[in-house]
Design a protein around this motif. Structure first.
Motif, PDB file in Angstrom:
ATOM      1  N   THR A 366       0.748  -1.249  -0.024  1.00  0.00           N
ATOM      2  CA  THR A 366      -0.194   0.030   0.012  1.00  0.00           C
ATOM      3  C   THR A 366       0.754   1.169  -0.013  1.00  0.00           C
ATOM      4  OG1 THR A 366      -0.014   0.152   2.454  1.00  0.00           O
ATOM      5  CG2 THR A 366      -1.919  -1.254   1.541  1.00  0.00           C
ATOM      6  N   ILE A 381      -4.289   7.524  -2.206  1.00  0.00           N
ATOM      7  CA  ILE A 381      -3.984   6.294  -1.358  1.00  0.00           C
ATOM      8  C   ILE A 381      -4.271   5.123  -2.354  1.00  0.00           C
ATOM      9  CG2 ILE A 381      -4.673   5.132   0.549  1.00  0.00           C
ATOM     10  CD1 ILE A 381      -4.036   8.172   1.054  1.00  0.00           C
ATOM     11  N   TYR A 399     -13.806   0.309  -1.579  1.00  0.00           N
ATOM     12  CA  TYR A 399     -12.459   1.043  -1.283  1.00  0.00           C
ATOM     13  C   TYR A 399     -12.893   2.439  -0.791  1.00  0.00           C
ATOM     14  CZ  TYR A 399      -7.574   2.259  -2.130  1.00  0.00           C
ATOM     15  OH  TYR A 399      -6.055   2.604  -1.719  1.00  0.00           O
ATOM     16  N   LEU A 401     -11.865   5.390   2.669  1.00  0.00           N
ATOM     17  CA  LEU A 401     -10.954   6.333   3.472  1.00  0.00           C
ATOM     18  C   LEU A 401     -11.881   6.811   4.451  1.00  0.00           C
ATOM     19  CD1 LEU A 401      -7.717   6.657   3.986  1.00  0.00           C
ATOM     20  CD2 LEU A 401      -8.396   8.700   2.386  1.00  0.00           C
ATOM     21  N   PHE A 424      -7.047   5.523  -4.421  1.00  0.00           N
ATOM     22  CA  PHE A 424      -8.127   6.241  -3.977  1.00  0.00           C
ATOM     23  C   PHE A 424      -7.598   7.775  -4.015  1.00  0.00           C
ATOM     24  CE2 PHE A 424     -10.314   8.817  -0.696  1.00  0.00           C
ATOM     25  CZ  PHE A 424     -11.609   8.450  -1.011  1.00  0.00           C
ATOM     26  N   TYR A 436      -5.789   8.408   9.387  1.00  0.00           N
ATOM     27  CA  TYR A 436      -6.879   7.866   8.592  1.00  0.00           C
ATOM     28  C   TYR A 436      -6.781   6.538   8.384  1.00  0.00           C
ATOM     29  CZ  TYR A 436      -7.534  12.693   7.099  1.00  0.00           C
ATOM     30  OH  TYR A 436      -7.800  14.079   6.747  1.00  0.00           O
ATOM     31  N   ALA A 438      -7.779   3.302   5.840  1.00  0.00           N
ATOM     32  CA  ALA A 438      -8.197   2.937   4.470  1.00  0.00           C
ATOM     33  C   ALA A 438      -8.710   1.444   4.318  1.00  0.00           C
ATOM     34  CB  ALA A 438      -6.866   3.096   3.488  1.00  0.00           C
ATOM     35  N   THR A 439      -9.732   0.940   3.795  1.00  0.00           N
ATOM     36  CA  THR A 439     -10.398  -0.244   3.673  1.00  0.00           C
ATOM     37  C   THR A 439     -10.620  -0.737   2.339  1.00  0.00           C
ATOM     38  OG1 THR A 439     -11.167   0.139   6.038  1.00  0.00           O
ATOM     39  CG2 THR A 439     -11.900  -1.750   4.844  1.00  0.00           C
ATOM     40  N   THR A 457      -7.699  -3.494   5.957  1.00  0.00           N
ATOM     41  CA  THR A 457      -7.406  -2.077   6.283  1.00  0.00           C
ATOM     42  C   THR A 457      -5.945  -1.896   6.711  1.00  0.00           C
ATOM     43  OG1 THR A 457      -7.622  -2.663   8.684  1.00  0.00           O
ATOM     44  CG2 THR A 457      -9.629  -2.344   7.236  1.00  0.00           C
ATOM     45  N   SER A 459      -3.526   1.906   8.011  1.00  0.00           N
ATOM     46  CA  SER A 459      -3.918   3.394   8.549  1.00  0.00           C
ATOM     47  C   SER A 459      -2.345   4.218   8.468  1.00  0.00           C
ATOM     48  CB  SER A 459      -4.083   3.223   9.967  1.00  0.00           C
ATOM     49  OG  SER A 459      -3.041   2.713  10.792  1.00  0.00           O
TER      50      SER A 459
END
Length: 506
Positions: A366, A381, A399, A401, A424, A436, A438-439, A457, A459
């Protein structure tokens, strides 16, 4: 043959009576001595083609005494003098006696009618016929009985299909009510064959439709009995029969190959299931009722069935992909028939097992990395997957955030197939010093339709808010004196400044 009294006698008697009256001489009653005669009959003397229920009448020359016209004076006899029973009546208005037979007369028979001398007129004293009056007539000949002029199958036919309709064509129009299962029968070795009988006035055709297929290699007898009548009520002169022999049993079709083969494993979940037959099949019998696919527990799999005549192949196409690692049973029933109408000897079944479920896709990297700090506020992201993904499943629903407190961050999601990377891009800069999350959900699937095993997920935290700029020096210095009237005034900052924010207002 009737006899008449000479009219001259009557004339002279009347003439004498008139002369006496004219001379003033007292007249005397003169007796009526004229005998009655038969002036006409129905049927006429010698008539032929007379109906079987005719009115038999005799009309007289003068009024008759009704009581003298009865069964003793008005007679009807048949061949050999046999007396015909009937009722005699008399109509005074037209001087007519009528003999009504008690039953229909016989066909093509000559009858003798007689009015005897016992019949008397109304004179006083009464006058009778001088002699018996006789006349003859002949009834209509017997009608031509209907005949069977053709049949299907013809008499003696062989190799007749077991589904054959039987027909008999008559020489004339028939009474449909007399054409039925009692008068049109079919038997095999004396055993009746069940069926329905109809009659078509167009063509004068009777049809026997067997309720079930006729037995193979069997000689059958079809019969039209004398109960069958034409529209005039005339029966066949004799029972009509004909025979025919059905075809030998046909070789039933078989399934010679299947896809997948029986016992096959690792079958693709999108596989269509097919069966190839040994002979051409009746496409109308290859359908969802005769070709079925079941999952464990006997649950029917939805799908469509087609038939390719060029290859004698039936295909079942599932409505959706099959389940992974599952054994299915395909069945073709005996409802499937070849073009000759012969079904499979028994239902044909085979089984196969689909491939095991493939490994789910994973997120292998990521940007920013999980736990990263000091992330730029403008950072896009991204997540890179272990395999090619289905782009349609990579979207704002799969997707997301979120900022602290679970508030979703607005943005757009894209997917680059060349690198298996989903990105994203926030609609606006992120906030300083904020963590934040993200998933990527399990709604994201690879190209084979396999989803992530679980939601992924990670962060990251954005950079802290930078120190504010300061004025580190000025010209003139703070508190300076004796400054020239034309001295420019300047301020030097501790960091680069946004020039657009340095103006007459600031």
């Amino acid at each position: 043959m009737g006899k008449h009294i000479n009219g001259f006698t009557v004339f002279m008697a009347l003439l004498i009576a008139g002369i006496l009256a004219g001379c003033g001489v007292e007249t005397a009653n003169i007796a009526d001595t004229v005998r009655p005669v038969v002036t006409s009959t129905t049927p006429a003397q010698g008539a032929t083609g007379v109906s079987l229920t005719p009115p038999i009448t005799a009309t007289f020359s003068k009024p008759m005494t009704a009581s003298t016209l009865n069964a003793a004076t008005f007679l009807l006899s048949g061949p050999g003098g046999a007396s015909i029973a009937g009722v005699v009546s008399y109509t005074a208005g037209n001087n007519t006696a009528t003999f009504t037979p008690a039953s229909a007369l016989a066909l093509n028979t000559t009858y003798l009618a007689t009015i005897t001398t016992g019949a008397q007129d109304t004179a006083s004293p009464a006058n009778s016929l001088a002699v018996n009056y006789l006349w003859t007539f002949t009834t209509a000949p017997a009608p031509t009985p209907p005949t069977v002029i053709s049949t299907v199958p013809v008499n003696g036919a062989t190799n007749v299909p077991v589904s054959q309709l039987l027909t008999a064509t008559f020489s004339t129009a028939m009474n449909a009510a007399t054409i039925n299962t009692s008068t049109f029968t079919v038997t095999a070795a004396g055993v009746p064959i069940a069926g329905a009988v109809t009659y078509s006035a167009t063509g004068n055709i009777a049809t026997f439709a067997p309720s079930v297929a006729l037995p193979n290699s069997t000689t059958l007898v079809a019969t039209i009995s004398t109960g069958a009548q034409n529209t005039a009520g005339t029966s066949l002169a004799a029972t009509y029969t004909w025979t025919f022999t059905t075809v030998p049993p046909l070789t039933p079709p078989t399934v010679i190959s299947t896809v997948p083969a029986n016992g096959a494993t690792s079958v693709a979940v999108g596989q269509a299931v097919s069966a190839t037959f040994s002979t051409a099949m009746n496409a109308a019998t290859i359908n969802g009722a005769t070709f079925a696919l079941q999952s464990p527990g006997g649950t029917a799999v939805g799908g469509t069935v087609t038939y390719a005549a060029a290859t004698n192949t039936a295909t079942f196409t599932p409505a959706a992909n099959l389940a992974y690692g599952t054994t299915y049973i395909a069945t073709i029933t005996t409802g499937a028939q070849n073009v000759a109408g012969t079904p499979l000897a028994s239902a044909y079944s085979w089984s196969f097992t689909t491939a095991a479920s493939p490994a789910p896709p994973t997120v292998i990297s990521t940007v920013p990395a999980n736990g990263a700090t000091g992330v730029l506020l403008t950072q896009a992201i991204s997540a890179t997957f272990s395999t090619t993904m289905n782009a349609a499943t990579i979207n704002g629903g799969t997707y997301v955030l979120k900022s602290p407190g679970g508030t979703a961050v607005g943005g757009t999601v894209t997917y680059v197939a060349a690198t298996n990377t989903a990105t994203f891009t926030p609609t606006a800069n992120l906030a300083y010093g904020t963590t934040y999350i993200a998933t990527i959900t399990t709604g994201a699937q690879n190209a084979a339709g396999t989803p992530l095993a679980s939601a992924y997920t990670w962060s990251f935290t954005t950079a802290a808010s930078p120190a504010p700029p300061t004025v580190i020096s000025t010209v003139p210095a703070n508190g300076a004196t004796g400054v020239l009237l034309t001295q420019p005034v300047s301020a030097t900052f501790s960091t680069a400044m946004n020039a657009s924010t340095l103006n007459s207002a600031t």
